[in-house]
Write an enzyme that holds these catalytic residues in place. Structure first.
Site, PDB file in Angstrom:
ATOM      1  N   GLN A  55       2.058   3.224   2.464  1.00 58.78           N
ATOM      2  CA  GLN A  55       3.206   3.224   3.389  1.00 58.78           C
ATOM      3  C   GLN A  55       4.264   2.223   2.927  1.00 58.78           C
ATOM      4  O   GLN A  55       5.454   2.525   2.920  1.00 58.78           O
ATOM      5  CB  GLN A  55       2.756   2.868   4.812  1.00 58.78           C
ATOM      6  CG  GLN A  55       1.971   3.967   5.525  1.00 58.78           C
ATOM      7  CD  GLN A  55       2.839   5.137   5.941  1.00 58.78           C
ATOM      8  OE1 GLN A  55       4.039   5.003   6.142  1.00 58.78           O
ATOM      9  NE2 GLN A  55       2.239   6.311   6.035  1.00 58.78           N
ATOM     10  N   GLY A  88       0.832  -1.203   0.000  1.00 58.60           N
ATOM     11  CA  GLY A  88       0.000   0.000   0.000  1.00 58.60           C
ATOM     12  C   GLY A  88       0.864   1.250   0.000  1.00 58.60           C
ATOM     13  O   GLY A  88       2.049   1.195  -0.325  1.00 58.60           O
ATOM     14  N   TYR A 139      17.756   6.257  16.207  1.00 58.38           N
ATOM     15  CA  TYR A 139      18.231   7.149  15.146  1.00 58.38           C
ATOM     16  C   TYR A 139      19.059   8.259  15.765  1.00 58.38           C
ATOM     17  O   TYR A 139      20.080   8.686  15.237  1.00 58.38           O
ATOM     18  CB  TYR A 139      17.082   7.806  14.369  1.00 58.38           C
ATOM     19  CG  TYR A 139      15.995   6.889  13.875  1.00 58.38           C
ATOM     20  CD1 TYR A 139      16.208   5.532  13.739  1.00 58.38           C
ATOM     21  CD2 TYR A 139      14.757   7.400  13.526  1.00 58.38           C
ATOM     22  CE1 TYR A 139      15.186   4.702  13.292  1.00 58.38           C
ATOM     23  CE2 TYR A 139      13.738   6.586  13.074  1.00 58.38           C
ATOM     24  CZ  TYR A 139      13.955   5.241  12.963  1.00 58.38           C
ATOM     25  OH  TYR A 139      12.946   4.438  12.525  1.00 58.38           O
ATOM     26  N   ILE A 164       7.210  -4.504  10.408  1.00 56.39           N
ATOM     27  CA  ILE A 164       7.113  -3.093  10.788  1.00 56.39           C
ATOM     28  C   ILE A 164       5.741  -2.782  11.402  1.00 56.39           C
ATOM     29  O   ILE A 164       5.606  -1.901  12.237  1.00 56.39           O
ATOM     30  CB  ILE A 164       7.305  -2.190   9.541  1.00 56.39           C
ATOM     31  CG1 ILE A 164       8.567  -2.578   8.766  1.00 56.39           C
ATOM     32  CG2 ILE A 164       7.317  -0.721   9.921  1.00 56.39           C
ATOM     33  CD1 ILE A 164       9.851  -2.431   9.529  1.00 56.39           C
ATOM     34  N   THR A 165       4.729  -3.504  10.974  1.00 61.41           N
ATOM     35  CA  THR A 165       3.341  -3.240  11.380  1.00 61.41           C
ATOM     36  C   THR A 165       3.208  -3.047  12.888  1.00 61.41           C
ATOM     37  O   THR A 165       3.747  -3.831  13.671  1.00 61.41           O
ATOM     38  CB  THR A 165       2.453  -4.428  10.951  1.00 61.41           C
ATOM     39  OG1 THR A 165       2.610  -4.628   9.557  1.00 61.41           O
ATOM     40  CG2 THR A 165       0.988  -4.145  11.275  1.00 61.41           C
ATOM     41  N   HIS A 212       5.407   2.217  25.388  1.00 58.11           N
ATOM     42  CA  HIS A 212       5.579   0.785  25.130  1.00 58.11           C
ATOM     43  C   HIS A 212       4.884  -0.037  26.213  1.00 58.11           C
ATOM     44  O   HIS A 212       4.825   0.367  27.374  1.00 58.11           O
ATOM     45  CB  HIS A 212       7.069   0.412  25.104  1.00 58.11           C
ATOM     46  CG  HIS A 212       7.777   0.910  23.884  1.00 58.11           C
ATOM     47  ND1 HIS A 212       9.138   1.115  23.862  1.00 58.11           N
ATOM     48  CD2 HIS A 212       7.334   1.243  22.663  1.00 58.11           C
ATOM     49  CE1 HIS A 212       9.501   1.549  22.660  1.00 58.11           C
ATOM     50  NE2 HIS A 212       8.413   1.636  21.917  1.00 58.11           N
ATOM     51  N   GLU A 263      15.090   0.370  28.290  1.00 57.87           N
ATOM     52  CA  GLU A 263      14.156   1.336  28.879  1.00 57.87           C
ATOM     53  C   GLU A 263      13.666   0.794  30.207  1.00 57.87           C
ATOM     54  O   GLU A 263      13.974  -0.341  30.573  1.00 57.87           O
ATOM     55  CB  GLU A 263      12.994   1.591  27.914  1.00 57.87           C
ATOM     56  CG  GLU A 263      12.152   0.357  27.637  1.00 57.87           C
ATOM     57  CD  GLU A 263      11.155   0.555  26.477  1.00 57.87           C
ATOM     58  OE1 GLU A 263      11.329   1.484  25.676  1.00 57.87           O
ATOM     59  OE2 GLU A 263      10.209  -0.235  26.408  1.00 57.87           O
TER      60      GLU A 263
END
Lengths: 390, 305
Positions: free
Chosen positions: B19, B17, B170, B97-98, B259, B220
């Site tokens: 994305q 799609g 990143y 990735i979903t 999260h 985390e």
């Protein structure tokens, strides 16, 4: 999504899990009295809030007659239980307890599957039992690709010390509970206590149920349930908009993309000598509309003196973020707080160019995270000193 | 060299799609060999934007185009089946990735991909590697980029990076790049309750990779997985320079910070706060930064020291 007790019990009933007789929800004392009269038997009046410790807080009462139910509802409605204000009570025929056990099913990220916990010590917090008498708690990992059959259910209960007359009823209940847990996409089914009534039936006396929010598309009926508790109003609004928002105590509003980056942003705001007013993750794929919603949410917290927007682009593109920030400011009209907007990553240059070109008086573009945090903290401080936002 | 992705990576994209197309094009522009897309109804056509064939199933992409890696971008309700389809097709590396996949679906997927063994562990050997879901993907700079990591912010090098959080990673990668330090591979494992690969599925690969000389891992608040990682490193790779960051030093207890697992549970047995994890890791010889910039600086100092 957490369900109230009466909603949880309705769900149990749908899967044939034996529980208390069907009750009714009342929002006023007279209503509770009428319901008790209709039942014609002693009732329990129970606060319907999404927190534990209701009994200790006086939120659960046995009432022998309708007048007592009215008085109980009067006492319980409006009660503040750990920050949750009681707006409704469950009125249900009382069950006579012979023995109390503990039973729960939950998702367990460590064992990558389900866990069933059973103990013959019921009615008190399982953490307490686990700490003081761990030998009385059976904790068994279940492979989610293998259905739980009666033999396995029985052996788990036996492992937790259950024997004798209650084994058959409890086994049947656990098998049905498990089927419901899977079918409803639950992350928690806690029955505390599981009881044997004086007439020998094993039933769930309470129901603490959480359903996976990601699976609600499969359960429109559950999604439609009213789960508004006495939540922070902003948090409820964020949930509605699909944003991850946690209200904190400080004065620097924080918006970022990605939970980790937002947490890190809170850390640097604190290291820059400020305090964050909130955690807000706009998530992946955040477009102009989402950013506008996020900004208006953060700015509606009266404690916020400045805002730090910290975006590192992956899925979220810098130009979208820039347009979203400007669009949100347009929509909000005059905004007294200033925004430090730090963009990097995918299309960040385009985003910064859009911001520079717009030269909006409220927007301070930034490139570095630590410097941006310092700026936001200074702006918050300046704004507090001048009192210009009040 | 690198882990999981290299110049031989041949990528099929499940979910083409808007994305999926946007990111697949970026991956292709980076130099990743995108060899096919799959779509339940568009098999037999061409994915115009990418110039590659579209198949109905991942198995056809393997047979026809030699796909060995998959990127899953399908909507959450269909993602679990897409992962299993890729595994059945013999894809070695599956990057999902979903976001927003139901946790029951992932429990079923995990236990299907990695069957439980008698001793309670999961069979991983010879099984496909699943990274994610709800993750930014993997990049081996200079060789291949699969997912949504902005490739332009980093360059090939010798630091392995693994993290639950995309954007935070990143940030650190970017700060390392500013100091001229490149990456062997960066793996975003995702922050969902059940993920295909956890820190201890990735870090041993880094330790065994001749091209990876140092490791940064980004944890985390919540749980005590970071301590397990620390112990593994102390026992198995004590000579490898390792630096960590634990996000959430200012997170209040009892509140979930985005999260699913990012929560310091009230009444927990300890070890779940960022400060506790920092102390524990430092005792095991792992330097811990208190923000992304300091973390990058610690790594720079280790490499130059």
């Amino acid at each position: 999504m957490d369900l109230l007790e009466h909603q949880g019990k309705d769900l149990f009933r749908r899967y044939g899990v034996p529980t208390t007789p069907q009750g009714k929800v009342a929002t006023a004392p007279a209503e509770a009295e009428a319901q008790a009269a209709e039942f014609g038997v002693p009732v329990m009046v129970k606060a319907q809030v999404l927190t534990g410790g209701r009994g200790k807080a006086g939120g659960v009462r046995y009432c022998a007659d309708p007048a007592a139910a009215r008085a109980a509802a009067e006492a319980i409605l409006g009660l503040d239980i750990k920050g949750h204000v009681v707006r409704q009570v469950l009125v249900e025929p009382a069950s006579d307890i012979a023995v109390e056990y503990y039973l729960s099913l939950l998702h367990d990220r460590v064992s990558k599957g389900y866990k069933v916990i059973f103990s013959t010590e019921g009615g008190i917090e399982i953490e307490t039992v686990n700490r003081e008498t761990p030998e009385k708690v059976a904790k068994v990992d279940l492979d989610p690709t293998v259905p739980l059959d009666a033999d396995r259910a029985r052996s788990i209960l036996e492992q937790g010390g259950l024997a004798g007359e209650d084994l058959d009823g409890a086994t049947d209940l656990l098998v049905k509970l498990y089927a419901g847990f899977v079918d409803a996409d639950a992350t928690l089914f806690e029955v505390n206590p599981l009881i044997r009534t004086t007439d020998g039936r094993v039933i769930a006396l309470d129901a603490k149920v959480s359903i996976d929010g990601n699976a609600l598309f499969r359960h429109p009926d559950i999604a439609a349930l009213d789960d508004t508790d006495a939540d922070d109003g902003l948090e409820a609004r964020a949930q509605e908009a699909g944003l991850q928002y946690v209200k904190l105590d400080g004065e620097v509003g924080v918006i970022g993309n990605g939970a980790g980056l937002v947490m890190a942003t809170l850390d640097v705001v604190s290291q820059a000598g400020g305090r964050a007013a909130n955690f807000l993750d706009v998530g992946g794929g955040a477009d102009a509309d989402r950013m506008a919603e996020a900004l208006s949410l953060v700015l509606s917290d009266p404690q916020v003196r400045s805002v730090l927007v910290n975006i590192f682009g992956g899925i979220t593109r810098g130009d979208e973020v820039a347009r979203g920030v400007l669009g949100a400011l347009d929509r909000l009209g005059s905004v007294s707080q200033r925004l430090v907007v730090r963009l990097d990553g995918t299309n960040a240059e385009e985003g910064r160019a859009i911001l520079t070109e717009a030269a909006h008086p409220s927007v301070v573009p930034a490139a570095q995270m630590l410097a941006a945090a310092q700026q936001a903290v200074e702006l918050a401080r300046a704004s507090t000193t001048s009192g210009s936002t009040s | 060299m690198s882990i999981l992705l290299d110049a031989d990576t041949r990528l099929v994209v499940q979910g083409i799609g808007s994305q999926g197309t946007f990111h697949a094009k970026r991956n292709q522009a980076y130099g990743t060999q995108v060899v096919a897309g799959t779509h339940p109804k568009r098999g037999g056509t061409t994915w115009e934007e990418l110039g590659v064939p579209v198949f109905t199933t991942a198995a056809e992409a393997v047979a026809e185009q030699g796909a060995n890696t998959s990127m899953i971008m399908v909507p959450a309700p269909f993602a679990a089946d897409a992962i299993l389809e890729a595994a059945d097709a013999g894809i070695a590396t599956i990057v999902c990735i979903t976001e927003g996949i139901p946790v029951h679906d992932m429990a079923r997927v995990y236990n299907t991909l990695y069957p439980r063994q008698a001793d309670g562990t999961f069979l991983k050997e010879g099984r496909p590697v699943l990274v994610g879901p709800n993750c930014p993907g993997i990049i081996s700079p200079g060789a291949a980029n699969v997912g949504i990591i902005p490739g332009e912010i980093t360059s090939p090098g010798n630091v392995g990076l693994v993290s639950r959080s995309g954007t935070l990673t990143y940030q650190i990668m970017y700060e390392l790049a500013q100091a001229g330090i490149g990456i062997s591979t960066c793996v975003g494992i995702g922050g969902d309750p059940i993920i295909g690969s956890d820190f201890l599925d990735i870090i041993p690969r880094f330790a065994a990779d001749p091209a990876t000389e140092a490791i940064v891992f980004v944890g985390e608040i919540g749980g005590t997985e970071e301590q397990r990682v620390g112990r593994w490193i102390a026992d198995n790779a004590a000579d490898t320079p390792v630096v960590a960051y634990v996000a959430g030093f200012t997170a209040p207890p009892g509140r979930q910070m985005g999260h699913a697992g990012a929560i310091v549970r009230e009444g927990s047995e300890g070890g779940e706060t960022a400060a506790d994890k920092k102390t524990a890791l430092e005792a095991m010889g792992i330097a811990v930064g208190t923000n992304p910039t300091e973390t990058a600086e610690l790594m720079i100092a280790r490499l130059r020291g």
